[in-house]
Design a protein around this motif. Sequence first.
Motif, PDB file in Angstrom:
ATOM      1  N   CYS A   1      30.810 104.656 -39.688  1.00 17.45           N
ATOM      2  CA  CYS A   1      30.338 105.568 -40.743  1.00 17.45           C
ATOM      3  C   CYS A   1      30.067 106.958 -40.166  1.00 17.45           C
ATOM      4  O   CYS A   1      29.235 107.108 -39.270  1.00 17.45           O
ATOM      5  N   PRO A   2      30.755 107.986 -40.670  1.00 14.00           N
ATOM      6  CA  PRO A   2      30.648 109.312 -40.045  1.00 14.00           C
ATOM      7  C   PRO A   2      29.255 109.926 -40.137  1.00 14.00           C
ATOM      8  O   PRO A   2      28.903 110.779 -39.330  1.00 14.00           O
ATOM      9  N   THR A   3      28.458 109.495 -41.119  1.00 13.32           N
ATOM     10  CA  THR A   3      27.148 110.129 -41.322  1.00 13.32           C
ATOM     11  C   THR A   3      25.986 109.155 -41.081  1.00 13.32           C
ATOM     12  O   THR A   3      24.854 109.436 -41.491  1.00 13.32           O
TER      13      THR A   3
ATOM     14  N   LYS B   1      22.701 109.849 -47.496  1.00 14.22           N
ATOM     15  CA  LYS B   1      23.478 110.178 -46.287  1.00 14.22           C
ATOM     16  C   LYS B   1      24.956 109.884 -46.496  1.00 14.22           C
ATOM     17  O   LYS B   1      25.769 110.126 -45.607  1.00 14.22           O
ATOM     18  N   CYS B   2      25.284 109.290 -47.627  1.00 12.24           N
ATOM     19  CA  CYS B   2      26.653 108.800 -47.832  1.00 12.24           C
ATOM     20  C   CYS B   2      27.566 109.917 -48.373  1.00 12.24           C
ATOM     21  O   CYS B   2      27.222 110.622 -49.315  1.00 12.24           O
ATOM     22  N   ILE B   3      28.726 110.049 -47.774  1.00  8.60           N
ATOM     23  CA  ILE B   3      29.689 111.091 -48.162  1.00  8.60           C
ATOM     24  C   ILE B   3      30.106 110.923 -49.625  1.00  8.60           C
ATOM     25  O   ILE B   3      30.300 111.897 -50.357  1.00  8.60           O
ATOM     26  N   SER B   4      30.198 109.677 -50.045  1.00  5.80           N
ATOM     27  CA  SER B   4      30.585 109.404 -51.423  1.00  5.80           C
ATOM     28  C   SER B   4      29.572 110.030 -52.390  1.00  5.80           C
ATOM     29  O   SER B   4      29.940 110.656 -53.391  1.00  5.80           O
ATOM     30  N   TYR B   5      28.314 109.874 -52.076  1.00  6.01           N
ATOM     31  CA  TYR B   5      27.251 110.448 -52.918  1.00  6.01           C
ATOM     32  C   TYR B   5      27.383 111.972 -52.952  1.00  6.01           C
ATOM     33  O   TYR B   5      27.379 112.591 -54.020  1.00  6.01           O
ATOM     34  N   TRP B   6      27.509 112.588 -51.793  1.00  2.74           N
ATOM     35  CA  TRP B   6      27.520 114.054 -51.752  1.00  2.74           C
ATOM     36  C   TRP B   6      28.753 114.650 -52.412  1.00  2.74           C
ATOM     37  O   TRP B   6      28.681 115.702 -53.044  1.00  2.74           O
TER      38      TRP B   6
ATOM     39  N   TRP C   1      36.847 114.086 -45.710  1.00  3.59           N
ATOM     40  CA  TRP C   1      36.718 113.499 -47.048  1.00  3.59           C
ATOM     41  C   TRP C   1      36.339 114.576 -48.052  1.00  3.59           C
ATOM     42  O   TRP C   1      35.349 115.273 -47.882  1.00  3.59           O
ATOM     43  N   ALA C   2      37.140 114.714 -49.107  1.00  7.28           N
ATOM     44  CA  ALA C   2      36.866 115.719 -50.137  1.00  7.28           C
ATOM     45  C   ALA C   2      36.363 115.097 -51.426  1.00  7.28           C
ATOM     46  O   ALA C   2      35.751 115.769 -52.256  1.00  7.28           O
ATOM     47  N   PHE C   3      36.645 113.819 -51.629  1.00  9.25           N
ATOM     48  CA  PHE C   3      36.163 113.134 -52.839  1.00  9.25           C
ATOM     49  C   PHE C   3      35.990 111.654 -52.512  1.00  9.25           C
ATOM     50  O   PHE C   3      36.957 110.920 -52.384  1.00  9.25           O
ATOM     51  N   GLY C   4      34.736 111.225 -52.368  1.00  2.39           N
ATOM     52  CA  GLY C   4      34.464 109.838 -51.998  1.00  2.39           C
ATOM     53  C   GLY C   4      34.721 109.616 -50.526  1.00  2.39           C
ATOM     54  O   GLY C   4      35.011 110.568 -49.776  1.00  2.39           O
ATOM     55  N   CYS C   5      34.616 108.380 -50.094  1.00  4.63           N
ATOM     56  CA  CYS C   5      34.837 108.045 -48.679  1.00  4.63           C
ATOM     57  C   CYS C   5      35.196 106.565 -48.600  1.00  4.63           C
ATOM     58  O   CYS C   5      34.610 105.739 -49.294  1.00  4.63           O
TER      59      CYS C   5
END
Length: 325
Positions: free
Chosen positions: A205-207, A220-225, A246-250
């Motif tokens: 997980c990158p974050t 902390k999740c890319i999907s959320y942000w 990642w530009a949309f989701g992860c």
Amino acid sequence: MEQLSNTNSTFLLKDFCLNSGFTSVGIAPVEVLTTEFERYQDWINLGYHGTMSYLEKASQRQNILELLPEARSVIVTTTNYYTPYKHSPQSENEATTSTTGKISRYAWGEDYHILVKERLKLVEEFLQTSFQGSTSKSYVDTGPILEKVWAVKAGIGWQGKHSNVISKAFGSWFFIGIVLSSVEFDYDSPISDFCGTCTACIDACPTSAIVEPYRVDATKCISYWTIETKPDISIPEEIAVNLDNWAFGCDTCQDVCPWNRFQQESNEEQFAPKFEETVLSSETVMLMNQEEFSQRFRKSPVKRTKLAGLQRNFLALQSDSNTKI
Ligand code: B12
Ligand code: SF4
Ligand code: SF4
């Protein structure tokens, strides 16, 4: 229809679901949630839901009977969305002249809410004609239901350490759809957890959003942000520098999961990438106007982030020193 035994009814229902295009189906008896709900409440109390305040409405999540008092069965369907494409720039030109941002697999084609909801409605019609006087309600991400918890109870699979449900037969690239029904059926049993000592998702997980096994801090999740936050909220620096393109989701935690080696291809054409596009270039996105955005993402999950949100994500990607340009 003459009175059927539970076993015959269950057979007919499952057969109908599979013939309607669902990948698998399981059924759990209705119950008021205890341990799972305590864990959910804990998650909310820790603030892991961030700005998704709709998740705070909890009592129906604990007691599904508040949604349909006469419900006896929770019918859980899965819809496989794995299409055999990869995240690669669409052309040499895009690969060398522009930042590219990856779109998560679930959002390559048409919005699953439309397809799954249509099929769930067919199941409801089937129930109403086959079991006269019965009642039902269906949901796909559209109600206060802990869908993953019910998928586990209905024997679909187990919740992996990344918190998504994994089927032993076909991995985790599937959507969950739920029908509550007043009819009693033969019920499925939960299966074991097959994560074992693996920690691949946590390590990848990158974050570092999987803060402990089975627990994702959404903030902390890319999907959320990249999907759930309003366009005017900037992505925090510590997330932006770790977006990993990642530009949309992860999909990282599912990409690395060994159980996804068993994934079978989905035969749903709607989930194949539109224009064979699994990444977008910053040029395309930053120069896009509202009309183009609405036209291009009309039936796509990407429209959720709005044009301003997608552009915000690409700006963050440009600030990410790890982004491959
Ligand atoms: C809010 C939400 C999100 C949030 C929060 C994610 C999350 N982990 O919950 C965000 C925006 C981050 C998100 C991201 C994604 N989501 Co989402 N999301 C939802 C939604 C609407 C609610 C989920 C929820 O209630 N979360 C609350 C938390 C507390 O639930 P939980 O993580 O499962 O927590 C449980 C575990 O932690 C467990 N637990 C805690 N400790 C322990 C210890 C042990 C030993 C065990 C066994 C369990 C355990 O107990 C908790 C309560 O049951 C559901 C639809 C729905 N109505 O259910 C879709 C849903 C979960 N999402 C889905 C998808 C596809 C995604 C993404 C893959 C999309 C993407 N590619 O970007 C990512 C995956 C990110 C990830 N690793 O979770 C699918 C998952 C399908 C599947 N196969 O499981 C769902 C079911 C939508 C659908 N109808 O198909 N999502
Ligand atoms: S979706 Fe991405 S950021 Fe979120 S938990 Fe999985 S790997 Fe981490
Ligand atoms: S990557 Fe490993 S730990 Fe994570 S969900 Fe898959 S099997 Fe479980």
